[in-house]
Design an enzyme around this catalytic site. Structure first.
Site, short mmCIF file in Angstrom:
data_model
loop_
_atom_site.label_atom_id
_atom_site.label_comp_id
_atom_site.label_asym_id
_atom_site.label_seq_id
_atom_site.Cartn_x
_atom_site.Cartn_y
_atom_site.Cartn_z
CG ASP B 60 -1.82 1.13 1.41
OD1 ASP B 60 -1.80 1.89 0.16
OD2 ASP B 60 -2.72 1.44 2.36
CE LYS B 62 -3.65 5.28 1.07
NZ LYS B 62 -3.22 4.39 2.07
CG ASP B 65 6.74 10.97 -8.01
OD1 ASP B 65 7.11 11.84 -8.92
OD2 ASP B 65 7.52 10.96 -6.99
CG ASN B 68 11.24 6.97 -15.22
OD1 ASN B 68 11.25 6.34 -15.90
ND2 ASN B 68 12.04 7.75 -14.41
CB SER B 115 -12.47 6.86 5.38
OG SER B 115 -11.37 6.07 5.63
N GLY B 174 -16.00 0.79 10.73
CA GLY B 174 -16.89 -0.10 9.64
C GLY B 174 -17.11 -1.41 10.18
N PRO B 176 -17.54 -5.30 9.18
CG PRO B 176 -16.55 -7.27 9.81
CD PRO B 176 -16.84 -5.90 10.23
CB ALA B 177 -21.54 -8.20 8.15
#
Lengths: 218, 218
Positions: B60, B62, B65, B68, B115, B174, B176-177
């Site tokens: 992860d 993120k 840039d 290249n 979030s 949050g 999960p279900a």
């Protein structure tokens, strides 16, 4: 390194030994070195400290995560002796504030504009909003393109008191003297130096082009 | 790791030994592990390969840039055995395309929504545009919040065929279900697992909550 130079050299190399060798060769005549993730991934973050033995190291990490992760990344750079860090502003004021807080004395520069073609799809349409937000967070400076003089002047005019670093010099078309004349405080050049047969000669050429502008305007 | 689980565990730890130990304990009952820059900075990129011995590793990073640099970062993850990589999309289609091309068989997930509070200043106002652009570039999947079910459903509806990974589960509120019911394919949990006295028990609790939803809807 020297305050007499307005040149930051981007060592966008993947071979740590080559980066160290180039730094050794040119460090006395430049303002700072800039490095990014590809070098850090190969060399490990310890190279920030090694390069710092030659002077100022700016880590161009374009940080763009949640506040806690931004803070951890920044702390790591600080612990390894970085002089400055480059972060995105696009992820909002809390993410930016986390970088600035973790940076302490370290300089923080925000990306508010980029110069590859895709920049115009999202980031460059909010450049002035990013700048305004970054100034509220008391950023040290911003990145503004040295090869887009219209954008550079807009950022210079709105960003009173900010240190402006400008990439896009050399291979990407920007001219160091024009960038300084249009508001850059420091120009960033990479390929035109590290791919040169004579890197120190190229450094001196840029320093001299910049000096002539500064002396004329002061 | 197992295809029977819809759980991706974020090992947002700064101590490599702890990350390895936790992976060893839980890897048989989860879908994938997610790691980020703070761990990579401390451990070095070799930890991608070490963790990969337990199965899928998603980096992860993120990435945000120029094309290249994005390409070099992605290649490094691939060379170290990563299964997936997370990139930003707001730097535009050329930057995103560079990640996708360098990734080869590796999965690429784009951030189109975040979030933390600052997300609403910039990124979340262009989520649907980011999603549309990322789909044109043939992204494998996207990141959509598991604790913002309205946004999650919008992304699910517009993102036909995309794999949706949802953070914000557990400590960030949050459930999960609910996330699975509203369109997530995989939920990402971190603190609720690695800060637990019984990480494997917490993994099983989430797996079981998710299973009941999947079995009910199929």
């Amino acid at each position: 390194m020297t305050d007499n130079s307005r040149l930051i050299v981007a060592l966008d190399l993947k071979v740590p030994d080559k980066a160290m060798e180039l730094a050794r060769e040119i460090h006395r005549e430049i303002f700072a070195i800039k490095i990014n993730w590809p070098l850090l991934m190969v060399a490990g973050v310890g190279i920030i400290r090694e390069l710092s033995s030659y002077g100022r190291v700016i880590c161009d990490l374009k940080i763009a995560d949640i506040p806690n992760t931004n803070s951890l990344i920044t702390s790591n750079v600080k612990e390894n002796g970085g002089w400055g860090i480059i972060t995105h502003a696009f992820t909002g004021s809390d993410s930016l504030a986390a970088v600035i807080e973790a940076a302490g004395e370290m300089k923080v520069f925000a990306v508010v504009s980029m110069s590859h073609p895709g920049s115009d799809q999202f980031i460059n349409s909010v450049s002035m909003d990013l700048l305004e937000m970054a100034m509220k967070e008391k950023i040290s400076g911003v990145i503004a393109p040295g090869n887009d003089l219209v954008m550079l002047r807009r950022i210079r005019n709105a960003g009173k008191g900010l240190m402006i670093l400008s990439p896009g010099i050399g291979v990407q078309g920007g001219n160091p003297a024009d960038a300084i004349r249009n508001g850059s405080d420091y120009v960033i050049a990479g390929r035109s130096i590290y791919n040169s047969e004579d890197p120190l000669g190229e450094v001196r050429r840029i320093n001299s082009a910049v000096s002539s502008v500064i002396h004329r305007s002061s």
